[in-house]
Scaffold this active site. Structure first.
Site, mmCIF file in Angstrom:
data_model
loop_
_atom_site.group_PDB
_atom_site.id
_atom_site.type_symbol
_atom_site.label_atom_id
_atom_site.label_comp_id
_atom_site.label_asym_id
_atom_site.label_seq_id
_atom_site.Cartn_x
_atom_site.Cartn_y
_atom_site.Cartn_z
ATOM 1 N N ARG A 47 0.829 -1.222 0.000
ATOM 2 C CA ARG A 47 0.000 0.000 0.000
ATOM 3 C C ARG A 47 0.852 1.256 0.000
ATOM 4 O O ARG A 47 0.501 2.255 -0.583
ATOM 5 C CB ARG A 47 -0.885 0.013 1.255
ATOM 6 N N HIS A 248 6.332 -26.077 13.386
ATOM 7 C CA HIS A 248 7.733 -26.519 13.337
ATOM 8 C C HIS A 248 7.985 -27.829 14.107
ATOM 9 O O HIS A 248 8.612 -28.748 13.600
ATOM 10 C CB HIS A 248 8.652 -25.454 13.915
HETATM 11 C C1 BG6 Z 1 8.849 -18.430 13.787
HETATM 12 C C2 BG6 Z 1 8.112 -17.972 15.014
HETATM 13 O O1 BG6 Z 1 8.041 -19.230 12.980
HETATM 14 O O2 BG6 Z 1 9.994 -19.175 14.191
HETATM 15 C C3 BG6 Z 1 9.006 -17.155 15.913
HETATM 16 O O3 BG6 Z 1 6.990 -17.197 14.623
HETATM 17 C C4 BG6 Z 1 10.271 -17.916 16.234
HETATM 18 O O4 BG6 Z 1 8.340 -16.784 17.114
HETATM 19 C C5 BG6 Z 1 10.912 -18.428 14.960
HETATM 20 O O5 BG6 Z 1 11.142 -17.020 16.892
HETATM 21 C C6 BG6 Z 1 12.085 -19.327 15.269
HETATM 22 O O6 BG6 Z 1 12.761 -19.618 14.085
HETATM 23 P P1 BG6 Z 1 14.304 -19.945 14.074
HETATM 24 O O7 BG6 Z 1 14.604 -20.249 12.643
HETATM 25 O O8 BG6 Z 1 15.017 -18.735 14.587
HETATM 26 O O9 BG6 Z 1 14.477 -21.115 14.981
#
Ligand code: BG6
Length: 511
Positions: A47, A248
């Site tokens: 935007r 994850h």
């Molecule tokens: C993200 C989350 O998906 O993954 C975050 O929203 C988190 O809160 C992050 O900090 C962690 O990712 P990584 O790759 O740093 O382990």
């Protein structure tokens, strides 16, 4: 590496943080490795009205800060070349009537660069736009693949709960086919997460032991030593269960638990992951208290410095009951894993940032050296370190040199850092390149996302309905609520307390 077909990467939400910190630096790293197509452009959308030059200037800053590989003069020249590929178009992406103008602009760029009507649309926007944008794109013929490929990358969160995830899937599938959809879980883009497959299925020594006969339990930890920072507003509506577990951590559990895929291709691998997720024994609402521990960090002092509690963070309700920590136990009800507990935990403001999987093997059936050993029951562990100090560690018992048969635990470890000239690409680099090649293996499929939400649902319900379920406060900088230790069934065992360095553990290591 293969080069993808010519195309334009169209980023919705281009003035946002994700584009600045992750996407553009990752595409720049790909450019540096000469793996982008000959005819390629990026079109940023948002935007905010920005000129191409202003957009390029901002993205250059992002590259300087976050690209993995941007040092030196030659890289400077590369950067100049790369920035020329960046374009920006400002419009209200909510308004269908404005898509005709956007389409004209896109097709003009397409003709200029020669990108053959191949487009990747990346939704780096707030989730409320995930149903709106694809619908407008489809109405304007931009999901139609008759003249070139059209792919859509959707960022997490993919839904807020099972119902919203189902609706989102339904809405996306009205406008794009499953084959055109790329749901990002950036953990799958991590080199070391992919190495789980290689460790398991290319080594004859692990697979025979990788089951209920030899494994006593599996532990998966993903800890962070930072709080929610300026994401308090988002996090309040999310919490650790949605933010980390539903995606994850369950995905990692899927890779640890899956059967060998028939082939190394997208469908074979994703079929096996989904089977694991569908086999996780549901935790009933009334059992949630026994199987799931939630916590929230409270103010404390770390290395002599005062640190805020979660409720004092910007954008957070002072009476918030959002969890910043979750630990849980579950079972995978299938032939391989029957009755093997899986323990997973994640949290913000823990002592260190570590993601790892620990396979705990059963002790020998007869403890021959019991009287000579200070270790009550020798259990081998295989630690698969996802980050940092990426690598693999095997713990085993060895005779202490000298008289008698005393046993002591020792480590055998491999660190990625020991490989000369190894470049670990960022997760976004790998995933973007895969999408450019049309390979969705490392993206989540709709049914897997739904299965994960299905598992999480009773936990969400129990927390919503029953405010007697405790949310345990834990001082920032500690390993979370002590009650999480009680989840582990064997009384003499506890979680591994990992340190930054893969080979160390315990409460006293340097973090
Ligand atoms: C993200 C989350 O998906 O993954 C975050 O929203 C988190 O809160 C992050 O900090 C962690 O990712 P990584 O790759 O740093 O382990």
């Amino acid at each position: 590496m293969k080069k993808p077909n010519n195309h334009i990467l169209v980023i919705f939400g281009a003035s946002g943080d994700l584009t600045y910190r992750k996407l553009i630096p990752a595409v720049f790293d790909l450019f540096n490795q000469n793996v982008l197509p000959e005819k390629f452009a990026i079109l940023g959308l948002g935007r905010t009205q920005l000129s191409n030059d202003a957009f390029r200037k901002k993205m250059e800053e992002g590259i300087d800060k976050f690209a993995l590989n941007n040092e030196g003069n030659s890289k400077n020249n590369q950067k100049k070349e790369f920035l020329k590929k960046l374009n920006y178009y400002g419009f209200n992406t909510k308004e269908e009537s404005e898509y005709a103008g956007f389409k004209d602009h896109l097709l003009k760029l397409n003709a200029e660069v020669g990108t053959e009507n191949n487009f990747i649309f990346y939704l780096a926007t707030p989730p409320s736009m995930y149903t709106i944008i694809p619908c407008h794109l489809a109405k304007h013929g931009l999901s139609n693949e008759d003249d070139g490929f059209k792919r859509l990358i959707v960022e997490k969160p993919f839904g807020y709960d099972l119902e919203t995830a189902l609706k989102l899937n339904e809405s996306l599938l009205k406008n794009f086919n499953e084959e055109q959809l790329y749901r990002i879980d950036h953990y799958l883009g991590k080199e070391t997460v992919q190495n789980l497959l290689v460790t398991r299925f290319s080594n004859a020594i692990y697979e025979p032991l990788w089951n209920r006969n030899y494994v006593s339990h599996v532990e998966i930890t993903s800890s962070e030593n930072i709080g929610v920072g300026n994401r308090g507003g988002y996090y309040e509506g999310s919490g650790a269960l949605r933010d980390m577990v539903q995606n994850h951590l369950l995905l990692i559990a899927g890779l640890v638990g899956m059967e060998p895929p028939a082939l190394i291709n997208s469908n074979s691998i994703r079929n096996e992951i989904v089977k694991v997720l569908q086999s996780i024994r549901p935790i009933k609402e009334e059992e949630v208290e026994n199987y799931v521990i939630r916590g929230q960090y409270i103010g404390s002092t770390i290395k002599g410095q005062p640190v805020k509690g979660y409720r004092d963070e910007q954008g957070v309700d002072p009476e918030s009951r959002t969890e910043t920590y979750v630990a849980m136990k579950f079972f995978i009800d299938n032939m391989r894993w029957a009755n093997v507990p899986f323990y997973i935990r994640t949290g913000k403001m823990l002592p260190t940032r570590v993601t790892e999987v620990v396979i705990h093997f059963k002790p020998t059936p007869h403890h021959l050296f019991a009287s000579n050993s200070s270790i009550t029951q020798q259990q081998n562990q295989l630690v698969i370190r996802i980050q940092p100090d990426e690598g693999l560690l095997l713990k085993f018992g060895m005779k202490v040199p000298g008289a008698g048969f005393n046993v002591q635990n020792v480590n055998m470890d491999f660190h990625y850092s020991e490989l000369a000239d190894t470049y670990l690409p960022s997760a976004y680099e790998r995933l973007l390149h895969d999408c450019m090649l049309g390979d969705s293996t490392l993206y989540s499929r709709g049914d897997a996302v739904e299965a994960a939400w299905k598992f999480v649902k009773p936990i969400q319900e129990a927390w919503k309905k029953n405010d007697q379920i405790k949310i345990h406060g834990y001082p920032a900088g500690t390993w979370g609520p002590d009650v999480a230790d009680d989840l582990i069934e064997e009384p003499h065992l506890t979680w591994r307390y990992p340190c930054k360095n893969l080979a160390n553990d315990g409460n006293y290591c340097e973090l």
